[in-house]
Design a protein around this motif. Structure first.
Motif, PDB file in Angstrom:
ATOM      1  N   TYR A  28       0.853  -1.208   0.000  1.00 11.55           N
ATOM      2  CA  TYR A  28       0.000   0.000   0.000  1.00 11.55           C
ATOM      3  C   TYR A  28       0.885   1.253   0.000  1.00 11.55           C
ATOM      4  CZ  TYR A  28      -3.159  -3.524   2.103  1.00 11.55           C
ATOM      5  OH  TYR A  28      -3.862  -4.663   2.385  1.00 11.55           O
ATOM      6  N   LYS A  29       1.984   1.177   0.795  1.00 10.54           N
ATOM      7  CA  LYS A  29       2.905   2.327   0.868  1.00 10.54           C
ATOM      8  C   LYS A  29       3.491   2.624  -0.500  1.00 10.54           C
ATOM      9  CE  LYS A  29       4.900   2.836   5.334  1.00 10.54           C
ATOM     10  NZ  LYS A  29       5.840   2.229   6.230  1.00 10.54           N
ATOM     11  N   LYS A  30       3.906   1.546  -1.183  1.00  7.18           N
ATOM     12  CA  LYS A  30       4.543   1.726  -2.500  1.00  7.18           C
ATOM     13  C   LYS A  30       3.565   2.296  -3.526  1.00  7.18           C
ATOM     14  CE  LYS A  30       8.442  -1.182  -2.162  1.00  7.18           C
ATOM     15  NZ  LYS A  30       9.669  -0.898  -2.885  1.00  7.18           N
ATOM     16  N   MET A  31       2.284   2.096  -3.289  1.00  9.46           N
ATOM     17  CA  MET A  31       1.291   2.637  -4.225  1.00  9.46           C
ATOM     18  C   MET A  31       1.142   4.155  -4.058  1.00  9.46           C
ATOM     19  SD  MET A  31      -1.532  -0.392  -3.828  1.00  9.46           S
ATOM     20  CE  MET A  31      -2.726   0.058  -5.084  1.00  9.46           C
ATOM     21  N   GLN A  32       1.655   4.683  -2.952  1.00  6.62           N
ATOM     22  CA  GLN A  32       1.619   6.135  -2.677  1.00  6.62           C
ATOM     23  C   GLN A  32       0.207   6.698  -2.831  1.00  6.62           C
ATOM     24  OE1 GLN A  32       4.791   7.755  -5.168  1.00  6.62           O
ATOM     25  NE2 GLN A  32       6.198   7.362  -3.492  1.00  6.62           N
ATOM     26  N   ILE A  33      -0.695   6.045  -2.131  1.00  8.29           N
ATOM     27  CA  ILE A  33      -2.113   6.399  -2.245  1.00  8.29           C
ATOM     28  C   ILE A  33      -2.424   7.692  -1.499  1.00  8.29           C
ATOM     29  CG2 ILE A  33      -4.434   5.609  -1.598  1.00  8.29           C
ATOM     30  CD1 ILE A  33      -3.290   2.744  -1.989  1.00  8.29           C
ATOM     31  N   LYS A  34      -3.278   8.484  -2.138  1.00  4.32           N
ATOM     32  CA  LYS A  34      -3.734   9.732  -1.491  1.00  4.32           C
ATOM     33  C   LYS A  34      -5.264   9.667  -1.360  1.00  4.32           C
ATOM     34  CE  LYS A  34      -2.300  12.141  -5.002  1.00  4.32           C
ATOM     35  NZ  LYS A  34      -1.995  10.961  -5.790  1.00  4.32           N
ATOM     36  N   GLN A  35      -5.786  10.441  -0.423  1.00  7.33           N
ATOM     37  CA  GLN A  35      -7.246  10.566  -0.319  1.00  7.33           C
ATOM     38  C   GLN A  35      -7.785  10.986  -1.679  1.00  7.33           C
ATOM     39  OE1 GLN A  35      -8.355  13.332   2.713  1.00  7.33           O
ATOM     40  NE2 GLN A  35      -7.681  12.010   4.374  1.00  7.33           N
ATOM     41  N   GLY A  36      -8.878  10.393  -2.091  1.00  4.53           N
ATOM     42  CA  GLY A  36      -9.498  10.788  -3.356  1.00  4.53           C
ATOM     43  C   GLY A  36      -9.035   9.959  -4.552  1.00  4.53           C
ATOM     44  N   ASP A  37      -8.032   9.095  -4.354  1.00  8.34           N
ATOM     45  CA  ASP A  37      -7.533   8.280  -5.482  1.00  8.34           C
ATOM     46  C   ASP A  37      -8.549   7.218  -5.911  1.00  8.34           C
ATOM     47  OD1 ASP A  37      -5.173   9.603  -5.686  1.00  8.34           O
ATOM     48  OD2 ASP A  37      -3.904   7.972  -4.944  1.00  8.34           O
ATOM     49  N   ILE A  38      -8.369   6.798  -7.163  1.00 10.72           N
ATOM     50  CA  ILE A  38      -9.113   5.642  -7.695  1.00 10.72           C
ATOM     51  C   ILE A  38      -8.093   4.515  -7.831  1.00 10.72           C
ATOM     52  CG2 ILE A  38     -10.527   4.781  -9.589  1.00 10.72           C
ATOM     53  CD1 ILE A  38     -11.155   7.668 -10.323  1.00 10.72           C
ATOM     54  N   VAL A  39      -8.384   3.384  -7.176  1.00  6.80           N
ATOM     55  CA  VAL A  39      -7.371   2.344  -7.020  1.00  6.80           C
ATOM     56  C   VAL A  39      -7.936   0.983  -7.437  1.00  6.80           C
ATOM     57  CG1 VAL A  39      -6.084   1.107  -5.226  1.00  6.80           C
ATOM     58  CG2 VAL A  39      -6.173   3.587  -5.172  1.00  6.80           C
ATOM     59  N   LEU A  40      -7.072   0.173  -8.068  1.00  5.17           N
ATOM     60  CA  LEU A  40      -7.485  -1.183  -8.504  1.00  5.17           C
ATOM     61  C   LEU A  40      -6.755  -2.240  -7.694  1.00  5.17           C
ATOM     62  CD1 LEU A  40      -8.806  -3.145 -10.662  1.00  5.17           C
ATOM     63  CD2 LEU A  40      -6.680  -2.872 -11.970  1.00  5.17           C
ATOM     64  N   ASP A  41      -7.521  -3.276  -7.235  1.00  5.73           N
ATOM     65  CA  ASP A  41      -6.893  -4.499  -6.710  1.00  5.73           C
ATOM     66  C   ASP A  41      -7.353  -5.650  -7.602  1.00  5.73           C
ATOM     67  OD1 ASP A  41      -5.368  -6.150  -5.077  1.00  5.73           O
ATOM     68  OD2 ASP A  41      -7.075  -6.625  -3.791  1.00  5.73           O
ATOM     69  N   LEU A  42      -6.423  -6.141  -8.407  1.00  2.99           N
ATOM     70  CA  LEU A  42      -6.765  -7.140  -9.424  1.00  2.99           C
ATOM     71  C   LEU A  42      -6.535  -8.544  -8.858  1.00  2.99           C
ATOM     72  CD1 LEU A  42      -7.679  -7.387 -12.358  1.00  2.99           C
ATOM     73  CD2 LEU A  42      -5.289  -7.316 -13.047  1.00  2.99           C
ATOM     74  N   GLY A  43      -7.576  -9.397  -8.976  1.00  7.68           N
ATOM     75  CA  GLY A  43      -7.515 -10.718  -8.339  1.00  7.68           C
ATOM     76  C   GLY A  43      -7.693 -10.535  -6.848  1.00  7.68           C
ATOM     77  N   CYS A  44      -8.743  -9.778  -6.485  1.00  6.50           N
ATOM     78  CA  CYS A  44      -8.882  -9.271  -5.103  1.00  6.50           C
ATOM     79  C   CYS A  44      -9.321 -10.346  -4.115  1.00  6.50           C
ATOM     80  CB  CYS A  44      -9.897  -8.126  -5.082  1.00  6.50           C
ATOM     81  SG  CYS A  44     -11.562  -8.661  -5.567  1.00  6.50           S
TER      82      CYS A  44
END
Ligand code: SAM
Length: 261
Positions: A28-44
């Motif tokens: 998750y850290k490496k994804m550098q996620i910010k509030q408001g982002d649109i994020v994919l988890d493939l094969g969730c």
């Protein structure tokens, strides 16, 4: 060749989720996620990561968990509804090979322990690249099944079973160690590799997380090992567990990269 019916059920994946928790957190850290982002988890799968990612993009962003197992997705949705996160975490039934999202849609994407099941991993990584915005981070995690090591006397049986898993049971058994090459081929920038050695002294846990019983039974049916070799192998492992000396280790591989502008 005997048919492999698929290793994954909901409870198996939740158990695995606890063991892989530190690796998940780093992803998750490496994804550098910010509030408001649109994020994919493939094969969730059961949605463990989609829920955690949902907390990071709240309150304005959203997460889409994609899987081709509808039963798994229904259970994942139940969890999300219990947590009242269904406005932020969505699930979509799709095949990873042909995503229906537009180009440059997600701020960041991840996928964990999916690629070992794919017969077209580079095409799927290409799809992930396509749907990620330029500058977005992509993180893929997989098991390096070729690194599985078990302390035993019957080393020949260990190797036969391990090779059987790699080459006959898993669609893409060498996935973990091929991720770096694929990230290069797909032309990601800033490619980073992290390797996580895991070990356990718990024989039951090893069987639960490694599909070992299916590997053994199928290898026997396919005449890769004899009943005598299998009995000897099982006796050795059981004895090791009774003596508290069972040992097995394996590496998990995380590769991340940035889609260039
Ligand atoms: C080992 S599980 C991992 C689940 C989840 N990423 C986790 O870490 O808990 C692999 C998941 O990938 C899904 N899967 C396998 N092949 C797929 C494909 N071609 N398209 C979409 N999902 C797929 C399976 O249904 C399963 O839920």
């Amino acid at each position: 060749m005997t048919e492999f019916k698929g290793p994954v059920d909901f409870d198996y994946l939740r158990k695995a989720g606890e063991i892989f928790a530190p690796i998940k957190q780093l992803s998750y850290k490496k994804m550098q996620i910010k509030q408001g982002d649109i994020v994919l988890d493939l094969g969730c799968g059961p949605g463990i990561d989609a829920i955690e990612l949902g907390r990071l993009v709240s309150p304005d962003g959203f997460v889409i968990g994609v899987d081709y197992d509808e039963v798994m997705l229904r259970k994942a949705l139940e969890q999300v509804e219990i947590l009242k996160m269904d406005r932020i975490v969505h699930f979509q039934h799709e095949n990873a090979s042909a995503l229906t999202f537009p180009d440059n849609y997600f701020n960041s994407c991840r996928s964990e322990r999916l690629f070992m099941h794919l017969n077209n991993p580079e095409q799927v990584l290409g799809e992930i690249y396509r749907v990620t915005k330029p500058g977005g981070n992509v993180v893929i995690i997989d098991t390096d099944w070729a690194s599985l090591s078990i302390d035993c006397q019957s080393v020949k049986t260990e190797q036969l079973l391990s090779n059987y898993r790699l080459e006959n049971l898993l669609t893409n058994g060498y996935s973990g160690r091929s991720l770096y090459r694929m990230f290069n081929n797909v032309h990601f920038n800033d490619i980073q590799v992290d390797v996580f050695p895991l070990y356990t002294n718990d024989l039951e846990l090893f069987y639960a997380l490694s599909l070992q019983e299916t590997v053994e039974n199928n290898a026997l049916t396919d005449n890769i090992i004899t009943q005598r070799e299998l009995d000897q192998w099982r006796m050795e492992l059981k004895q090791a567990a009774l003596n508290n000396s069972f040992y097995c280790s394996i590496n998990m591989i995380m590769v991340s990269g940035i889609k260039p502008y």
